[in-house]
Design an enzyme around this catalytic site. Sequence first.
Site, PDB file in Angstrom:
ATOM      1  N   SER A 165      28.522  34.701  53.817  1.00 37.55           N
ATOM      2  CA  SER A 165      29.614  35.467  54.413  1.00 37.55           C
ATOM      3  C   SER A 165      30.936  34.713  54.359  1.00 37.55           C
ATOM      4  CB  SER A 165      29.270  35.822  55.870  1.00 37.55           C
ATOM      5  OG  SER A 165      28.914  34.682  56.606  1.00 37.55           O
ATOM      6  N   ASP A 166      30.910  33.399  54.258  1.00 39.25           N
ATOM      7  CA  ASP A 166      32.161  32.634  54.196  1.00 39.25           C
ATOM      8  C   ASP A 166      32.961  32.934  52.925  1.00 39.25           C
ATOM      9  OD1 ASP A 166      32.005  31.434  56.660  1.00 39.25           O
ATOM     10  OD2 ASP A 166      31.055  29.623  55.940  1.00 39.25           O
ATOM     11  N   PRO A 167      32.415  32.711  51.732  1.00 35.74           N
ATOM     12  CA  PRO A 167      33.203  33.049  50.547  1.00 35.74           C
ATOM     13  C   PRO A 167      33.455  34.538  50.415  1.00 35.74           C
ATOM     14  CG  PRO A 167      30.972  32.412  49.920  1.00 35.74           C
ATOM     15  CD  PRO A 167      31.120  32.077  51.370  1.00 35.74           C
TER      16      PRO A 167
ATOM     17  N   GLY B 292      36.344  35.158  52.488  1.00 35.22           N
ATOM     18  CA  GLY B 292      37.511  34.521  51.908  1.00 35.22           C
ATOM     19  C   GLY B 292      38.159  35.366  50.831  1.00 35.22           C
TER      20      GLY B 292
END
Length: 406
Positions: free
Chosen positions: A174-176, A179
Amino acid sequence: MPRALPLEGIRVANFGWVWAGPVVGQTLGFLGAEVLKIESRARNDLTRMLPPFGGGVRDPDRSLSNHACWAGNGSVSLNLKKPEARDLARRLIATCDVVIENFGPGVMESLDLGWETLRGVKPDLVMFSMPAAGLTGPLKDIRTYGLSLTSTTGLDSLVGYRGGPPIPVENAFSDPYNGIMGAFAILCALHHRDRAGVGQHIDYSQQEAVMQMVGPAFMDWAMNGRVGGPLGNRHPLGVAAPHGVFRCAGDDRWISIAVVTDDEWRGLVAAMDAPEWAGAPELGTARGRVARIDHVHERIAAWTAGLDDRELAARLQRHGVAAAPVLNVADLLGDPHYRARGTFIEVQHPLGFKETIYGAYVKTSRTEANVRTGPQIGQDNERVFTQLLGLSDERYRELVAAQVIY
């Protein structure tokens, strides 16, 4: 003469932390923006402490993971615990078009760097805040990392072996994901600013973005009252068979095969050289195959077990079947498709070692992205503070000695 990248002339102050915030800056940097990560040796970003390290030397400037996720970001080091550093941050923001932050609600305000302050510094500023659950609501203060977001969005409840307990998503994908999605939210706000002349504060809830992944299960609940659970590799709506991964020849080699239509089934049967079992009339329709999916999967698994995954995938694709080898991480760098597209590139780091980082995942026909390795801490300090902000050399040295610029 090379054409200018689409975001050339745009300057970004990136207060992002760990993975999601840096990837927002990375994406904008690929498109030509000047991105300056605001950080400090007083508190190293967690990704700077992740191995492996260039040359085997454990140093915050040598983390290869950090260089990959921060590609395209520059670095200015300011110890924001000190009032002089916060003043310099505001002066820098006055020269910027965008500010990025992925702290919890209230953190930027505690540093006197919140929206109400910064809009006074730069009236047409675009500020992008990406807390886990948004800036308002009962969950606004929840503490999460990428793994936690897959739990609060319902995604973890759908992952696992069919009929078994949930198995949380292992990687903080979920982070990238957030982003890249966040960068395009900023592009929309910049477009609006250019048309209307005003900036805005973007309240980007990471969990609301990731929640789009549970769409089919959400619709099943809304329309049929069914609460989804782990399905293994079965189709989320139960309309496809076969639909799974099957072992191939070699050590832990697998192939994914998904058949939805009867035409695709006939293609699969032809690719298998029409075995007798596949000619059963009840398997001629999707409904019949779904009703007998365990039998179908058992037969296909026996067929794929002795075959090469890549060769088999190519064969099935020629017959109109959606199939692909299940690549492991070691396969990625040598994969011919990714090599042809420059998905991963080798660069020379200024500290003297070579490393492999992500290439540009946003490709346009008009321009070629400028991909740079992640920065050393404070690599842009002298240029930013003496040239852009106009500090004298003497004042700059004083602030360095006082660990304001640190």
